[in-house]
Scaffold this motif. Structure first.
Motif, mmCIF file in Angstrom:
data_model
loop_
_atom_site.group_PDB
_atom_site.id
_atom_site.type_symbol
_atom_site.label_atom_id
_atom_site.label_comp_id
_atom_site.label_asym_id
_atom_site.label_seq_id
_atom_site.Cartn_x
_atom_site.Cartn_y
_atom_site.Cartn_z
ATOM 1 N N LEU A 431 0.816 -1.213 0.000
ATOM 2 C CA LEU A 431 0.000 0.000 0.000
ATOM 3 C C LEU A 431 0.853 1.269 0.000
ATOM 4 N N GLY A 432 2.177 1.111 0.033
ATOM 5 C CA GLY A 432 3.056 2.272 -0.034
ATOM 6 C C GLY A 432 3.703 2.654 1.274
ATOM 7 N N PHE A 433 3.443 1.920 2.351
ATOM 8 C CA PHE A 433 4.085 2.209 3.632
ATOM 9 C C PHE A 433 5.531 1.687 3.600
ATOM 10 N N GLU A 434 6.416 2.422 4.240
ATOM 11 C CA GLU A 434 7.827 2.049 4.270
ATOM 12 C C GLU A 434 8.233 1.719 5.701
ATOM 13 N N VAL A 435 8.913 0.590 5.887
ATOM 14 C CA VAL A 435 9.342 0.171 7.218
ATOM 15 C C VAL A 435 10.549 1.011 7.645
ATOM 16 N N LEU A 436 10.433 1.659 8.818
ATOM 17 C CA LEU A 436 11.545 2.421 9.381
ATOM 18 C C LEU A 436 12.312 1.589 10.403
ATOM 19 N N GLU A 437 11.565 0.916 11.264
ATOM 20 C CA GLU A 437 12.164 0.071 12.283
ATOM 21 C C GLU A 437 11.281 -1.156 12.457
ATOM 22 N N GLN A 438 11.885 -2.303 12.778
ATOM 23 C CA GLN A 438 11.091 -3.504 12.980
ATOM 24 C C GLN A 438 11.806 -4.433 13.946
ATOM 25 N N THR A 439 11.038 -4.968 14.890
ATOM 26 C CA THR A 439 11.498 -6.034 15.778
ATOM 27 C C THR A 439 10.485 -7.159 15.693
ATOM 28 N N GLU A 440 10.632 -8.177 16.519
ATOM 29 C CA GLU A 440 9.686 -9.289 16.512
ATOM 30 C C GLU A 440 8.323 -8.863 17.025
ATOM 31 N N GLU A 441 8.295 -7.849 17.875
ATOM 32 C CA GLU A 441 7.025 -7.446 18.493
ATOM 33 C C GLU A 441 6.342 -6.281 17.797
ATOM 34 N N LYS A 442 7.101 -5.416 17.129
ATOM 35 C CA LYS A 442 6.513 -4.171 16.636
ATOM 36 C C LYS A 442 7.270 -3.664 15.419
ATOM 37 N N ALA A 443 6.683 -2.659 14.784
ATOM 38 C CA ALA A 443 7.311 -2.015 13.638
ATOM 39 C C ALA A 443 6.846 -0.575 13.560
ATOM 40 N N VAL A 444 7.678 0.266 12.997
ATOM 41 C CA VAL A 444 7.344 1.675 12.774
ATOM 42 C C VAL A 444 7.411 1.931 11.266
ATOM 43 N N PHE A 445 6.382 2.572 10.727
ATOM 44 C CA PHE A 445 6.268 2.792 9.288
ATOM 45 C C PHE A 445 6.201 4.285 8.991
ATOM 46 N N SER A 446 6.674 4.654 7.824
ATOM 47 C CA SER A 446 6.392 5.990 7.287
ATOM 48 C C SER A 446 5.120 5.887 6.448
ATOM 49 N N VAL A 447 4.253 6.875 6.608
ATOM 50 C CA VAL A 447 2.960 6.882 5.920
ATOM 51 C C VAL A 447 3.130 7.533 4.563
ATOM 52 N N PRO A 448 2.638 6.915 3.481
ATOM 53 C CA PRO A 448 2.794 7.519 2.146
ATOM 54 C C PRO A 448 2.049 8.842 2.037
ATOM 55 N N SER A 449 2.506 9.673 1.137
ATOM 56 C CA SER A 449 1.968 11.030 1.022
ATOM 57 C C SER A 449 0.505 11.053 0.625
ATOM 58 N N TRP A 450 0.072 10.042 -0.115
ATOM 59 C CA TRP A 450 -1.320 10.058 -0.599
ATOM 60 C C TRP A 450 -2.326 9.565 0.434
ATOM 61 N N ARG A 451 -1.869 9.041 1.582
ATOM 62 C CA ARG A 451 -2.794 8.532 2.597
ATOM 63 C C ARG A 451 -2.932 9.529 3.739
ATOM 64 N N ASN A 452 -3.613 10.649 3.460
ATOM 65 C CA ASN A 452 -3.799 11.658 4.499
ATOM 66 C C ASN A 452 -4.829 11.261 5.538
ATOM 67 N N ASP A 453 -5.536 10.138 5.329
ATOM 68 C CA ASP A 453 -6.513 9.686 6.306
ATOM 69 C C ASP A 453 -5.876 8.899 7.443
ATOM 70 N N ILE A 454 -4.607 8.520 7.309
ATOM 71 C CA ILE A 454 -3.934 7.761 8.347
ATOM 72 C C ILE A 454 -3.439 8.720 9.414
ATOM 73 N N ALA A 455 -3.912 8.529 10.660
ATOM 74 C CA ALA A 455 -3.448 9.371 11.755
ATOM 75 C C ALA A 455 -1.977 9.107 12.002
ATOM 76 N N SER A 456 -1.299 10.037 12.683
ATOM 77 C CA SER A 456 0.130 9.880 12.899
ATOM 78 C C SER A 456 0.498 10.214 14.318
ATOM 79 N N GLY A 457 1.602 9.632 14.753
ATOM 80 C CA GLY A 457 2.123 9.951 16.075
ATOM 81 C C GLY A 457 3.111 11.089 15.970
ATOM 82 N N GLN A 458 4.286 10.858 15.435
ATOM 83 C CA GLN A 458 5.312 11.880 15.297
ATOM 84 C C GLN A 458 5.701 11.986 13.834
ATOM 85 N N SER A 459 6.371 13.090 13.508
ATOM 86 C CA SER A 459 6.813 13.259 12.130
ATOM 87 C C SER A 459 7.921 12.274 11.815
ATOM 88 N N LEU A 460 8.187 12.093 10.531
ATOM 89 C CA LEU A 460 9.218 11.152 10.109
ATOM 90 C C LEU A 460 10.590 11.578 10.637
#
Length: 822
Positions: A431-460
């Motif tokens: 869907l265009g998300f990019e993995v920034l960090e990943q472990t066995e339990e969790k992952a952090v993604f960057s949200v693609p520019s065209w998905r403005n409906d996805i809420a965000s925590g902090q900036s990239l």
């Protein structure tokens, strides 16, 4: 959002059937509203040639056409009434058995005015393909004979219409839909290749931004274009989705808006004045748009102006003055990013609905502004020729970079579906998300520019600057919880929400909770009571005209609507009586009700100094039915009081606990109204007849009985077990008393004094007669009071009744000064 199957293939390589494609769209949340397949709707039509056309012997306006429709229909006679039917014309032929959708008929062989007719020659309007009505459709001379018309005209391309929810602005493009389908396992998304444009020199037109609703704008000047009709492929694309082709320059902008989701606008550069276009506030001027309508702009509206004035309502619609036409040779192409809220407010206020506004107010890709300009420039150069200048721009691309965290175990605990971490990450990457960090339990993604409906925590940038400990904490305690929830939704919808197993909620008690709250139960009891008394329930607007509201309360600006849905609905109502009286007027005028009598009630909100509060209101008007020995009568304050007391008793407030005072509001009749109170201050309701002045305003000349119960001012009765009623086996005893009292003595005081003599023995006290004049002293009246005594243990003796009567006489005299008439 409409798109054709062939258009989708430009961006998605797939081989599934149309049925599977539609099923997948429904599964991933892009609901299919309809599929138009012309190959099925227009099956059986053939291309044909009129070999000879002669006049019908018995009809001046009909012709006998000998038609060659190919194999099986080499020489068919068709009776035709089209004025353009002639020998040598290539046409659309419908053999017997063919369904004609525009006329909703099935062709049959037969005779017309005595001559055989073996089919029909069709117009585009009859086939539902256009508005042509001057005769039958004329095909080019090179059209084959006997070919399937649908295939010949390239109409064998189904068009799918999907519903887009307001948060999915990225799905308002064919490429966005292709991206979702590829992520759901339907085919492979074709890579997007940015357009390359050869540019020469600087643009003589520059940009300037003077409005916060525009953060970034680009443009390019193209010299030496030749505007005209678009090529057939572009026309077919636009027509397939219901967009009318206009000219090549305009069609390019519409095509890329649908294909890539990028709204654009093209100006005729020679009609612009000055060397700068400015995005600024409107100044309440009148603007004529491309739709030919004049709009009065507000000071907050975002417009594009040159030295001549407004040339475009930014993000919504262009201006008529700078529109391109067949004489256009130089154009200025604009691509910008506008604030979604500002576009929505302007469009709603002016009532302008365009495809550009529809996309901007749902959010577009902020990172595709310049790329969209390049794509449009390249296509214009291809279709219209010309030389493009360098891109001119102003502002900056908005900071769209965002991040979102996902804990994989939440897919099961919160989403309810077992999905492996690898599959979850793969789905989001498609869907265009990019993995920034990943472990066995969790992952952090960057949200693609065209998905403005996805809420965000902090900036990239913030995510990349976190330490390891901070990143782990952020992934567990996501700054914006909706971000993780949105990612879970994306993963689940690609698999289909129907795949999530149903899980019953935990049962906390064996006894189910009450279905209704105490307030709902009380409101239901009030509604049933009014209905049982012959009143009809209504539900009215909470908005009324300020003229009507002024008759019932002081009109204040705090209850005035700034943006009313109608000019006569511009004030929050102070009482439901306004709606009920309007309903009473209409119904009696139309003769509804029995013999002209009508009664209505409403339990609804009203608004005043105390804010919003719930009120039960009722009205009775007209006259009762005539009957032998009984004249028709109008309702009176007695009927209104009876309705109000019955409503109070239905919610466990007895009449004996109420006091009546004659201080109803000014819209009640001053001598035929009152208020019911508990204690000296607490008002529970009002009753009486409507003031004649207000009644005339609502078209009534007779009496109108009204009441209001202030529901929110009545505390809920405590739910406790009721004691069983004590039913005496002894007959009740009735005694009548007539008291001579001054007119200043209230009936309520007399009744209260009588009731206080013996509350256990007295069952009921009521007024049955008021008499004035005759032999009574001036300023006095006789009040007839009936007292019902209910003995319990033994029958009352005469001595006891005499003692009781004496006690009543003394109690009333002490409390009010009234004496017993002898």
């Amino acid at each position: 959002m409409k798109f054709s199957l062939s258009w989708l293939r430009d961006y998605l390589d797939f081989s599934v059937s149309l049925e599977e494609l539609c099923a997948t769209l429904n599964r991933i949340g892009l609901e299919v509203e309809g599929v138009d397949d012309p190959s099925k709707r227009l099956s059986g039509l053939r291309t044909a040639l009129i070999k000879e056309a002669t006049r019908h012997p018995d009809a001046d306006r009909l012709q006998l056409c000998r038609v060659d429709g190919g194999t099986g229909f080499e020489d068919v006679q068709v009776v035709c009434g089209a004025p353009n039917a002639r020998s040598g014309l290539h046409v659309i032929f419908a053999p017997p058995g063919t369904y004609i959708p525009g006329s909703d008929i099935t062709i049959k062989a037969g005779k017309i005015r005595g001559q055989a007719s073996g089919g029909m020659l069709c117009s585009l309007k009859e086939l539902g393909l256009g508005e042509e009505s001057n005769g039958i459709a004329e095909l080019p001379e090179e059209a084959p004979i006997g070919a399937d018309y649908v295939r010949y005209a390239k109409l064998d391309d189904p068009v799918i219409d999907i519903a887009i929810t307001p948060n999915r602005g990225d799905a308002l493009s064919v490429r966005g839909i292709a991206r979702d389908l590829a992520a759901a396992g339907i085919g492979t998304l074709k890579p997007y290749v940015p357009a390359k444009v050869e540019r020469h020199g600087e643009s003589s037109i520059k940009w300037h931004i003077d409005h916060p609703a525009c953060s970034y704008v680009t443009g390019t000047l193209i010299h030496g274009v030749t505007n005209g009709p678009s090529p057939a492929w572009l026309k077919r694309r636009l027509e397939s989705v219901g967009v009318r082709p206009q000219s090549a320059l305009v069609d390019v902008t519409n095509y890329l808006m649908i294909a890539l989701g990028r709204p654009l606008h093209v100006f005729d550069a020679q009609k612009l004045k000055g060397k700068c276009l400015t995005l600024t506030h409107a100044a309440r001027e009148t603007f004529r748009a491309l739709d030919g309508q004049d709009y009065v702009l507000g000071t907050q509206d975002l417009v594009i102006v040159d030295e001549n004035g407004v040339q475009s309502l930014a993000g919504i619609i262009g201006g008529e003055h700078s529109a391109v036409d067949d004489m256009t040779t130089d154009v200025f192409l604009e691509s910008a990013f506008f604030d979604a809220v500002q576009i929505a407010l302007t469009g709603r206020r002016l009532g302008v609905q365009t495809d550009a506004r529809y996309r901007f107010e749902r959010g577009i890709d902020p990172a595709f502004v310049k790329e969209g300009l390049e794509a449009a420039t390249a296509l214009i150069l291809e279709l219209c020729g010309g030389i493009a200048t360098e891109v001119t721009e102003a502002g900056q691309v908005p900071q769209w970079q965002r991040r979102a965290g996902l804990r994989f175990e939440r897919l099961k605990s919160f989403g309810g579906l077992e999905v492996s971490a690898r599959d979850a990450v793969a789905s989001l990457e498609k869907l265009g998300f990019e993995v920034l960090e990943q472990t066995e339990e969790k992952a952090v993604f960057s949200v693609p520019s065209w998905r403005n409906d996805i809420a965000s925590g902090q900036s990239l940038d913030q995510a990349r600057s976190l330490s390891k400990e901070q990143a782990e904490m952020a992934a567990v305690h996501v700054a914006d919880v909706e971000a993780e929830v949105d990612l879970i939704e994306e993963i689940l919808r690609l698999r289909g929400l129907d795949a999530v197993p149903a899980v019953p909620l935990p049962q906390t008690t064996m006894v189910p909770a009450a279905a209704l709250t105490p307030q709902q139960a009380r409101n239901g009891a009030l509604r049933r009571l009014c209905a049982s008394r012959g009143m009809m329930e209504t539900i009215g607007f909470s908005f009324v005209s300020d003229q009507d509201a002024a008759l019932f309360d002081d009109v204040t600006e705090s209850e005035r609507l700034l943006n009313p849905i109608a000019t006569d609905l511009n004030q929050l109502r102070p009482t439901p009586l306004i709606n009920l009286l309007s309903a009473l007027k209409r119904n009696i005028a139309h003769g509804f009700g029995v013999a002209g009598e009508a009664s209505f009630f409403e339990l609804g909100p009203c608004f005043g100094q105390k804010g919003a509060h719930l009120v039960l209101a009722g009205v009775r008007g007209g006259t009762t039915a005539r009957a032998p020995g009984h004249a028709a009568i109008e309702p009176s304050w007695i009927d209104a009081k009876a309705d109000l007391i019955a409503a109070l008793e239905s919610i466990s407030i007895s009449e004996s606990s109420l006091n009546t005072t004659a201080d109803a509001p000014a819209y009640y009749h001053p001598g035929r109204s009152g208020q019911l109170r508990q204690g000296p201050k607490k008002i529970l309701g009002r009753f009486g007849e409507l003031h004649p002045r207000v009644a005339r305003h609502f078209g009534r000349t007779g009496s109108v009985a009204i009441f209001e119960l202030l529901v929110d001012d009545i505390p809920l009765s405590k739910t406790k077990r009721k004691a069983p009623p004590i039913l005496s086996a002894l007959q009740p005893v009735r005694r009548d008393f007539a008291f001579l009292a001054g007119k200043e003595v209230t009936i309520q005081d007399v009744i209260r004094a009588v009731r206080g003599v013996d509350r256990k023995l007295i069952e009921d006290v009521r007024l049955f007669d008021i008499f004035e004049g005759g032999s009574l002293p001036e300023g006095y009246r006789s009040l007839g009071i009936e007292v019902v005594l209910q003995p319990q243990g033994e029958s009352l003796k005469e001595v006891q009744l005499e003692a009781f009567s004496q006690a009543v006489e003394e109690a009333v005299k002490k409390a009010t000064g009234a004496t017993l008439r002898r």
